[in-house]
Design a protein around this motif. Structure first.
Motif, PDB file in Angstrom:
ATOM      1  N   LEU A   4       6.485 -10.146   9.545  1.00  0.00           N
ATOM      2  CA  LEU A   4       5.147  -9.611   9.709  1.00  0.00           C
ATOM      3  C   LEU A   4       5.635  -8.135   8.999  1.00  0.00           C
ATOM      4  O   LEU A   4       6.341  -7.268   9.386  1.00  0.00           O
ATOM      5  CB  LEU A   4       5.057  -9.110  11.005  1.00  0.00           C
ATOM      6  CG  LEU A   4       3.683  -8.332  11.706  1.00  0.00           C
ATOM      7  CD1 LEU A   4       2.456  -9.067  11.068  1.00  0.00           C
ATOM      8  CD2 LEU A   4       3.535  -8.192  13.152  1.00  0.00           C
ATOM      9  N   SER A   6       4.190  -4.590   8.899  1.00  0.00           N
ATOM     10  CA  SER A   6       3.453  -3.654   9.917  1.00  0.00           C
ATOM     11  C   SER A   6       4.110  -2.091   9.995  1.00  0.00           C
ATOM     12  O   SER A   6       5.075  -2.053   9.365  1.00  0.00           O
ATOM     13  CB  SER A   6       3.295  -4.111  11.157  1.00  0.00           C
ATOM     14  OG  SER A   6       2.340  -3.728  11.993  1.00  0.00           O
ATOM     15  N   PHE A  12      -3.879  -2.698  14.387  1.00  0.00           N
ATOM     16  CA  PHE A  12      -3.994  -3.957  14.012  1.00  0.00           C
ATOM     17  C   PHE A  12      -2.686  -4.715  13.900  1.00  0.00           C
ATOM     18  O   PHE A  12      -2.533  -5.921  14.360  1.00  0.00           O
ATOM     19  CB  PHE A  12      -4.551  -3.996  12.493  1.00  0.00           C
ATOM     20  CG  PHE A  12      -6.002  -3.575  12.674  1.00  0.00           C
ATOM     21  CD1 PHE A  12      -7.141  -4.394  12.919  1.00  0.00           C
ATOM     22  CD2 PHE A  12      -6.342  -2.372  12.093  1.00  0.00           C
ATOM     23  CE1 PHE A  12      -8.586  -4.036  12.867  1.00  0.00           C
ATOM     24  CE2 PHE A  12      -7.792  -1.980  12.234  1.00  0.00           C
ATOM     25  CZ  PHE A  12      -8.843  -2.830  12.355  1.00  0.00           C
ATOM     26  N   GLY A  13      -1.623  -4.046  13.502  1.00  0.00           N
ATOM     27  CA  GLY A  13      -0.271  -4.764  13.892  1.00  0.00           C
ATOM     28  C   GLY A  13      -0.155  -4.878  15.273  1.00  0.00           C
ATOM     29  O   GLY A  13       0.374  -6.136  15.419  1.00  0.00           O
ATOM     30  N   LYS A  15      -2.148  -5.678  17.435  1.00  0.00           N
ATOM     31  CA  LYS A  15      -2.951  -6.999  17.717  1.00  0.00           C
ATOM     32  C   LYS A  15      -1.961  -8.255  17.491  1.00  0.00           C
ATOM     33  O   LYS A  15      -2.014  -9.094  18.463  1.00  0.00           O
ATOM     34  CB  LYS A  15      -4.221  -6.881  17.074  1.00  0.00           C
ATOM     35  CG  LYS A  15      -5.041  -7.979  17.616  1.00  0.00           C
ATOM     36  CD  LYS A  15      -6.488  -7.895  17.104  1.00  0.00           C
ATOM     37  CE  LYS A  15      -6.807  -8.116  15.568  1.00  0.00           C
ATOM     38  NZ  LYS A  15      -7.876  -8.351  15.164  1.00  0.00           N
ATOM     39  N   VAL A  16      -1.590  -8.067  16.282  1.00  0.00           N
ATOM     40  CA  VAL A  16      -0.811  -9.397  16.108  1.00  0.00           C
ATOM     41  C   VAL A  16       0.566  -9.642  16.868  1.00  0.00           C
ATOM     42  O   VAL A  16       0.849 -10.694  17.329  1.00  0.00           O
ATOM     43  CB  VAL A  16      -0.556  -9.466  14.598  1.00  0.00           C
ATOM     44  CG1 VAL A  16       0.591 -10.531  14.179  1.00  0.00           C
ATOM     45  CG2 VAL A  16      -1.578  -9.307  13.603  1.00  0.00           C
ATOM     46  N   PRO A  53      -1.843  -5.469   9.071  1.00  0.00           N
ATOM     47  CA  PRO A  53      -0.608  -6.222   8.972  1.00  0.00           C
ATOM     48  C   PRO A  53      -0.623  -7.414   7.839  1.00  0.00           C
ATOM     49  O   PRO A  53      -1.806  -7.734   7.558  1.00  0.00           O
ATOM     50  CB  PRO A  53      -0.611  -6.837  10.308  1.00  0.00           C
ATOM     51  CG  PRO A  53      -2.129  -7.192  10.890  1.00  0.00           C
ATOM     52  CD  PRO A  53      -2.479  -5.802  10.184  1.00  0.00           C
ATOM     53  N   TYR A  64      -3.317 -12.332   5.411  1.00  0.00           N
ATOM     54  CA  TYR A  64      -3.963 -10.938   5.882  1.00  0.00           C
ATOM     55  C   TYR A  64      -5.435 -11.435   5.904  1.00  0.00           C
ATOM     56  O   TYR A  64      -5.899 -12.543   5.411  1.00  0.00           O
ATOM     57  CB  TYR A  64      -3.633 -10.024   4.952  1.00  0.00           C
ATOM     58  CG  TYR A  64      -3.998 -10.225   3.342  1.00  0.00           C
ATOM     59  CD1 TYR A  64      -5.163 -10.097   2.889  1.00  0.00           C
ATOM     60  CD2 TYR A  64      -2.922 -10.759   2.725  1.00  0.00           C
ATOM     61  CE1 TYR A  64      -5.395 -10.535   1.412  1.00  0.00           C
ATOM     62  CE2 TYR A  64      -2.985 -11.164   1.394  1.00  0.00           C
ATOM     63  CZ  TYR A  64      -4.234 -11.082   0.755  1.00  0.00           C
ATOM     64  OH  TYR A  64      -4.578 -11.233  -0.508  1.00  0.00           O
ATOM     65  N   ASP A  65      -6.174 -10.906   6.806  1.00  0.00           N
ATOM     66  CA  ASP A  65      -5.918  -9.534   7.426  1.00  0.00           C
ATOM     67  C   ASP A  65      -5.538 -10.049   9.010  1.00  0.00           C
ATOM     68  O   ASP A  65      -5.165 -11.268   9.001  1.00  0.00           O
ATOM     69  CB  ASP A  65      -6.957  -8.385   7.548  1.00  0.00           C
ATOM     70  CG  ASP A  65      -8.379  -9.028   7.931  1.00  0.00           C
ATOM     71  OD1 ASP A  65      -8.231 -10.171   8.464  1.00  0.00           O
ATOM     72  OD2 ASP A  65      -9.258  -8.283   8.017  1.00  0.00           O
ATOM     73  N   SER A  66      -5.624  -9.226   9.844  1.00  0.00           N
ATOM     74  CA  SER A  66      -5.043  -9.563  11.137  1.00  0.00           C
ATOM     75  C   SER A  66      -5.991 -10.850  11.725  1.00  0.00           C
ATOM     76  O   SER A  66      -5.473 -11.425  12.569  1.00  0.00           O
ATOM     77  CB  SER A  66      -5.263  -8.282  12.150  1.00  0.00           C
ATOM     78  OG  SER A  66      -6.625  -7.906  12.510  1.00  0.00           O
ATOM     79  N   ARG A  67      -7.148 -10.836  11.428  1.00  0.00           N
ATOM     80  CA  ARG A  67      -7.921 -11.874  11.929  1.00  0.00           C
ATOM     81  C   ARG A  67      -7.310 -13.437  11.749  1.00  0.00           C
ATOM     82  O   ARG A  67      -7.403 -14.266  12.355  1.00  0.00           O
ATOM     83  CB  ARG A  67      -9.542 -11.751  11.761  1.00  0.00           C
ATOM     84  CG  ARG A  67      -9.920 -10.707  12.214  1.00  0.00           C
ATOM     85  CD  ARG A  67     -11.654 -10.614  12.297  1.00  0.00           C
ATOM     86  NE  ARG A  67     -12.183  -9.173  12.171  1.00  0.00           N
ATOM     87  CZ  ARG A  67     -13.388  -8.880  12.282  1.00  0.00           C
ATOM     88  NH1 ARG A  67     -14.134  -9.790  12.008  1.00  0.00           N
ATOM     89  NH2 ARG A  67     -13.508  -7.521  12.125  1.00  0.00           N
ATOM     90  N   ASP A 100     -12.366  -4.502  16.494  1.00  0.00           N
ATOM     91  CA  ASP A 100     -11.840  -4.219  15.407  1.00  0.00           C
ATOM     92  C   ASP A 100     -12.555  -3.029  14.795  1.00  0.00           C
ATOM     93  O   ASP A 100     -11.961  -2.069  13.999  1.00  0.00           O
ATOM     94  CB  ASP A 100     -11.817  -5.366  14.221  1.00  0.00           C
ATOM     95  CG  ASP A 100     -10.598  -6.608  14.715  1.00  0.00           C
ATOM     96  OD1 ASP A 100      -9.808  -6.339  15.587  1.00  0.00           O
ATOM     97  OD2 ASP A 100     -10.669  -7.502  13.761  1.00  0.00           O
TER      98      ASP A 100
END
Ligand SMILES: N[C@@H](CCC(=O)N[C@@H](CS)C(=O)NCC(=O)O)C(=O)O
Length: 202
Positions: A4, A6, A12-13, A15-16, A53, A64-67, A100
């Protein structure tokens, strides 16, 4: 191992990282710090957008992205864990989008001060972003997630509020008591929230 890219302060990182912790996947992920401002950082080859991230898979593919990353992690954990099936799915994904959006609007206000000199600040732009945050907070305050929620909507909301705590001195708490109580309960119940908290060096 998954890698990862980040940085410790990235909401956002975070969140992951919390999603991985909730899913029991943290020990499969190595976190490698990325500097989004460094043109020489391999991040820009991994994600041409230069954003964190980004998740490097074992075969070298990059997500990518976080979602997308949290969707992948949920799938890896068997599916339907933090992103459940319909009908709850779309309410939860919309809450993630709201959270977000808070992070995006908050980050843009911070970038204004990082990328422009004070005499170049555009108050109208900052107010435009701040109003998005305020409206989104009002929406969440009207109907906070359930105390026991550990889905991606709740995780993202916790990260958004945590970022407002970090960068805006927690001023949101005074006007949003239900949300503040919800975040405190989430923090108490999800160890990954505290373990991913970034405290700026003094
Ligand atoms: N929609 C993206 C947003 C990611 C994002 O804005 N990341 C910030 C750091 S928290 C970033 O990489 N900023 C550097 C840049 O915009 O160049 C996601 O969900 O991952």
């Amino acid at each position: 191992m998954l890698v990862l890219r980040s940085s410790p302060a990235s909401p956002f990182g975070r969140k992951v990282r919390i999603a991985a912790a909730v899913l029991g996947l943290s020990d499969r992920i190595e976190i490698v710090a990325a500097d989004t401002n460094d043109p020489g950082d391999s991040l820009r080859r991994q994600n041409p957008l230069g954003k964190i991230p980004a998740l490097v898979l074992e075969d070298g593919a990059v997500l990518y992205d976080s979602r997308v990353i949290v969707e992948y992690l949920d799938w890896l954990a068997g599916g339907g864990k933090i992103i459940p099936a319909a009908p709850g799915r779309f309410r939860i994904l919309t809450l993630q989008a709201l959270a977000d959006g808070i992070m995006d609007a908050a980050i843009l206000q911070i970038y204004e001060t990082r990328f422009r000199q004070p005499d170049q600040y555009v108050p109208k732009w900052q107010d435009h972003q701040a109003a998005k945050v305020e409206r989104a907070l009002e929406r969440a305050e009207a109907a906070p997630p359930e105390a026991a929620a550990r889905d991606i909507g709740a995780i993202a909301l916790a990260c958004a509020l945590g970022y407002l705590d970090l960068r805006f001195g927690g001023r949101w708490r005074a006007g949003h008591p239900r949300l503040a109580a919800w975040l405190d309960a989430f923090a108490a119940g999800v160890p990954g929230f505290e373990s991913t908290r970034f405290t700026a060096p003094a």
